[in-house]
Design a protein around this motif. Structure first.
Motif, PDB file in Angstrom:
ATOM      1  N   SER A  98      16.509   6.421  13.613  1.00 38.20           N
ATOM      2  CA  SER A  98      15.150   6.872  13.910  1.00 38.20           C
ATOM      3  C   SER A  98      14.493   7.515  12.700  1.00 38.20           C
ATOM      4  O   SER A  98      13.281   7.752  12.707  1.00 38.20           O
ATOM      5  N   ASP A  99      15.269   7.788  11.660  1.00 38.80           N
ATOM      6  CA  ASP A  99      14.737   8.355  10.423  1.00 38.80           C
ATOM      7  C   ASP A  99      14.162   7.231   9.564  1.00 38.80           C
ATOM      8  O   ASP A  99      14.867   6.282   9.213  1.00 38.80           O
ATOM      9  N   ASN A 100      12.882   7.322   9.240  1.00 36.15           N
ATOM     10  CA  ASN A 100      12.231   6.265   8.464  1.00 36.15           C
ATOM     11  C   ASN A 100      12.825   6.109   7.071  1.00 36.15           C
ATOM     12  O   ASN A 100      12.659   5.058   6.439  1.00 36.15           O
ATOM     13  N   LYS A 101      13.523   7.119   6.579  1.00 40.45           N
ATOM     14  CA  LYS A 101      14.124   7.025   5.251  1.00 40.45           C
ATOM     15  C   LYS A 101      15.406   6.199   5.245  1.00 40.45           C
ATOM     16  O   LYS A 101      15.924   5.868   4.185  1.00 40.45           O
ATOM     17  N   LEU A 102      15.931   5.876   6.434  1.00 40.68           N
ATOM     18  CA  LEU A 102      17.200   5.164   6.525  1.00 40.68           C
ATOM     19  C   LEU A 102      17.065   3.767   7.117  1.00 40.68           C
ATOM     20  O   LEU A 102      18.075   3.101   7.339  1.00 40.68           O
ATOM     21  N   VAL A 103      15.850   3.327   7.375  1.00 44.80           N
ATOM     22  CA  VAL A 103      15.681   2.001   7.981  1.00 44.80           C
ATOM     23  C   VAL A 103      15.893   0.935   6.933  1.00 44.80           C
ATOM     24  O   VAL A 103      15.622   1.125   5.742  1.00 44.80           O
ATOM     25  N   SER A 104      16.388  -0.211   7.361  1.00 40.51           N
ATOM     26  CA  SER A 104      16.601  -1.331   6.457  1.00 40.51           C
ATOM     27  C   SER A 104      15.300  -2.081   6.207  1.00 40.51           C
ATOM     28  O   SER A 104      14.296  -1.886   6.905  1.00 40.51           O
ATOM     29  N   LEU A 105      15.329  -2.950   5.227  1.00 43.09           N
ATOM     30  CA  LEU A 105      14.122  -3.695   4.872  1.00 43.09           C
ATOM     31  C   LEU A 105      13.678  -4.610   6.006  1.00 43.09           C
ATOM     32  O   LEU A 105      12.482  -4.710   6.307  1.00 43.09           O
ATOM     33  N   GLN A 106      14.620  -5.264   6.653  1.00 42.08           N
ATOM     34  CA  GLN A 106      14.255  -6.191   7.719  1.00 42.08           C
ATOM     35  C   GLN A 106      13.623  -5.458   8.902  1.00 42.08           C
ATOM     36  O   GLN A 106      12.664  -5.960   9.511  1.00 42.08           O
ATOM     37  N   ASP A 164       0.825  -1.199   0.000  1.00 43.70           N
ATOM     38  CA  ASP A 164       0.000   0.000   0.000  1.00 43.70           C
ATOM     39  C   ASP A 164       0.865   1.257   0.000  1.00 43.70           C
ATOM     40  O   ASP A 164       0.517   2.262  -0.584  1.00 43.70           O
ATOM     41  N   ASP A 165       2.003   1.169   0.685  1.00 42.99           N
ATOM     42  CA  ASP A 165       3.004   2.243   0.651  1.00 42.99           C
ATOM     43  C   ASP A 165       4.268   1.666   0.027  1.00 42.99           C
ATOM     44  O   ASP A 165       5.263   1.394   0.701  1.00 42.99           O
ATOM     45  N   ALA A 166       4.212   1.439  -1.279  1.00 42.46           N
ATOM     46  CA  ALA A 166       5.313   0.768  -1.968  1.00 42.46           C
ATOM     47  C   ALA A 166       6.596   1.582  -1.947  1.00 42.46           C
ATOM     48  O   ALA A 166       7.693   1.022  -1.934  1.00 42.46           O
ATOM     49  N   SER A 167       6.485   2.903  -1.933  1.00 41.01           N
ATOM     50  CA  SER A 167       7.687   3.739  -1.952  1.00 41.01           C
ATOM     51  C   SER A 167       8.551   3.482  -0.726  1.00 41.01           C
ATOM     52  O   SER A 167       9.790   3.472  -0.816  1.00 41.01           O
ATOM     53  N   GLN A 168       7.926   3.262   0.414  1.00 39.64           N
ATOM     54  CA  GLN A 168       8.700   3.000   1.626  1.00 39.64           C
ATOM     55  C   GLN A 168       9.425   1.657   1.547  1.00 39.64           C
ATOM     56  O   GLN A 168      10.577   1.537   1.977  1.00 39.64           O
ATOM     57  N   ILE A 169       8.771   0.659   0.968  1.00 39.23           N
ATOM     58  CA  ILE A 169       9.407  -0.648   0.832  1.00 39.23           C
ATOM     59  C   ILE A 169      10.581  -0.572  -0.143  1.00 39.23           C
ATOM     60  O   ILE A 169      11.672  -1.104   0.127  1.00 39.23           O
ATOM     61  N   PHE A 170      10.397   0.099  -1.264  1.00 41.92           N
ATOM     62  CA  PHE A 170      11.491   0.222  -2.235  1.00 41.92           C
ATOM     63  C   PHE A 170      12.651   1.038  -1.660  1.00 41.92           C
ATOM     64  O   PHE A 170      13.814   0.763  -1.958  1.00 41.92           O
ATOM     65  N   ARG A 171      12.323   2.052  -0.844  1.00 44.82           N
ATOM     66  CA  ARG A 171      13.384   2.824  -0.203  1.00 44.82           C
ATOM     67  C   ARG A 171      14.165   1.940   0.775  1.00 44.82           C
ATOM     68  O   ARG A 171      15.403   1.995   0.838  1.00 44.82           O
ATOM     69  N   ALA A 172      13.444   1.116   1.529  1.00 43.52           N
ATOM     70  CA  ALA A 172      14.120   0.204   2.457  1.00 43.52           C
ATOM     71  C   ALA A 172      14.946  -0.832   1.696  1.00 43.52           C
ATOM     72  O   ALA A 172      16.034  -1.221   2.147  1.00 43.52           O
ATOM     73  N   TYR A 173      14.439  -1.268   0.550  1.00 41.40           N
ATOM     74  CA  TYR A 173      15.222  -2.166  -0.306  1.00 41.40           C
ATOM     75  C   TYR A 173      16.532  -1.496  -0.721  1.00 41.40           C
ATOM     76  O   TYR A 173      17.605  -2.117  -0.692  1.00 41.40           O
ATOM     77  N   GLY A 174      16.449  -0.244  -1.128  1.00 41.58           N
ATOM     78  CA  GLY A 174      17.655   0.476  -1.529  1.00 41.58           C
ATOM     79  C   GLY A 174      18.655   0.596  -0.397  1.00 41.58           C
ATOM     80  O   GLY A 174      19.864   0.432  -0.596  1.00 41.58           O
ATOM     81  N   VAL A 175      18.160   0.884   0.812  1.00 39.98           N
ATOM     82  CA  VAL A 175      19.052   0.985   1.973  1.00 39.98           C
ATOM     83  C   VAL A 175      19.723  -0.356   2.251  1.00 39.98           C
ATOM     84  O   VAL A 175      20.948  -0.426   2.454  1.00 39.98           O
ATOM     85  N   SER A 176      18.948  -1.435   2.231  1.00 38.41           N
ATOM     86  CA  SER A 176      19.521  -2.750   2.521  1.00 38.41           C
ATOM     87  C   SER A 176      20.539  -3.167   1.460  1.00 38.41           C
ATOM     88  O   SER A 176      21.599  -3.716   1.783  1.00 38.41           O
ATOM     89  N   ILE A 177      20.233  -2.909   0.204  1.00 40.12           N
ATOM     90  CA  ILE A 177      21.168  -3.277  -0.863  1.00 40.12           C
ATOM     91  C   ILE A 177      22.455  -2.467  -0.762  1.00 40.12           C
ATOM     92  O   ILE A 177      23.567  -3.008  -0.883  1.00 40.12           O
TER      93      ILE A 177
END
Length: 320
Positions: free
Chosen positions: A243-251, A89-102
């Motif tokens: 604590s920044d949601n833009k920097l959290v990992s996917l897990q 539903d919020d795909a942008s957040q998941i893709f951002r977390a994917y980018g951080v993890s990768i």
């Protein structure tokens, strides 16, 4: 001509034909029946390892009410994509977390391989001063640590909070990996090869870059796989330093999602606030969908490195 004919006749005699027939029915010293039994056993073990993954995939595509009524099934009773629609539903957040993890996994794994090899190679050299003292220090840190509070205070004092480096640095050098790589260098790299390179005028860094690293691909692939899994599956570091949601990992994002679902379903949320949200959450199926999403591209890493994996652990394990 007669001698050649006699040779052909003797080569095709009954004894030779019997020996060829026996060789066709044996492999690695085992009979055909034993090999068939081994194939069946390993096929069953492979299916036993594959079954849980297939079950997770099947449940993630099953309707939530069907799971509640009938439990888990390897074949979905009622196919549904609602869990994935809810999750994305919020795909942008998941893709951002994917980018951080990768990004963290790539940078961390490459940096870990470099630092681990730079530490393990000197430890494998018998002519290094204070080699045993440094090796004991590495081994000691594998058994004892300063604890969670000093660990947090050190990284907090370094100003690493809410940065990607906070996710990379804590796992850069693992003592266990250093010991594995040191053993590989000591038992696999010939000492005369290093000495001949020195005679030819090569320095230590050139020997390391031009000779040691090209000969160490098996152990590099093994340690790289260990570190890739460690970085990809790490969620605790994000929970401590980010604590920044833009920097959290996917897990960690998956962990927060599960925690929020459990909280909404716990009954502690006021109905006037939650509305009908808790009734619309696919609890069981969304967990399985998050497991599939969390696996991501990491499932393709092991097959690529499999040929190096066993060799990297066994070559040099026993000194010849």
């Amino acid at each position: 001509m007669n001698a050649h004919a006699e040779t052909k006749l003797s080569a095709g005699g009954p004894a030779d034909r019997k020996r060829e027939a026996e060789q066709q029915h044996t492999y690695n010293g085992l009979s055909g029946a034993a090999n068939t039994a081994l194939v069946v056993v390993f096929a069953l073990l492979s299916l036993a390892c594959l079954y849980p993954l297939l079950l997770v995939v099947a449940v993630s595509f099953t309707d939530e009410q069907s799971i509640v009524a009938h439990g888990y099934n390897i074949v979905p009773r009622q196919f549904s994509l609602y869990a994935y629609r809810y999750l994305f539903d919020d795909a942008s957040q998941i893709f951002r977390a994917y980018g951080v993890s990768i990004a963290v996994t790539l940078v961390g794994t490459l940096g870990s391989l470099l630092l681990t090899s730079l530490l393990a190679f000197p430890l494998s050299r018998r002519d290094m001063p204070y080699r045993n003292t440094l090796a004991f220090a590495v081994f000691f840190t594998m058994l004892f640590s300063g604890g969670l509070v000093p660990w947090y205070l050190v990284y907090n004092a370094a100003g690493l909070n809410d940065t990607l480096w906070a996710l990379v640095i804590p796992h850069l050098v693992a003592p266990f990996n250093v010991i594995i790589m040191r053993t590989f260098f000591a038992n696999t790299i010939p000492v005369p090869l290093i000495e001949s390179a020195k005679i030819d005028g090569a320095g230590e860094l050139r020997i390391f870059a031009r000779i040691i690293l090209p000969l160490s691909m098996p152990v590099m692939a093994t340690i790289g796989l260990f570190q890739t899994l460690a970085y990809w599956n790490d969620w605790f570091t994000s929970s401590v330093f980010v604590s920044d949601n833009k920097l959290v990992s996917l897990q960690y994002l998956m962990y927060k999602t599960i925690y929020n679902i459990q909280y909404l379903n716990s009954g502690l949320v006021d109905a006037s606030v939650a509305g009908n949200a808790s009734t619309a959450i696919p609890t069981e199926t969304v967990r399985m969908a998050m497991a599939i999403v969390g696996i991501g591209p990491i499932v393709f890493v092991y097959p690529l490195l499999q040929k190096y994996f066993v060799k990297g652990l066994t070559v040099g394990a026993v000194k010849g």
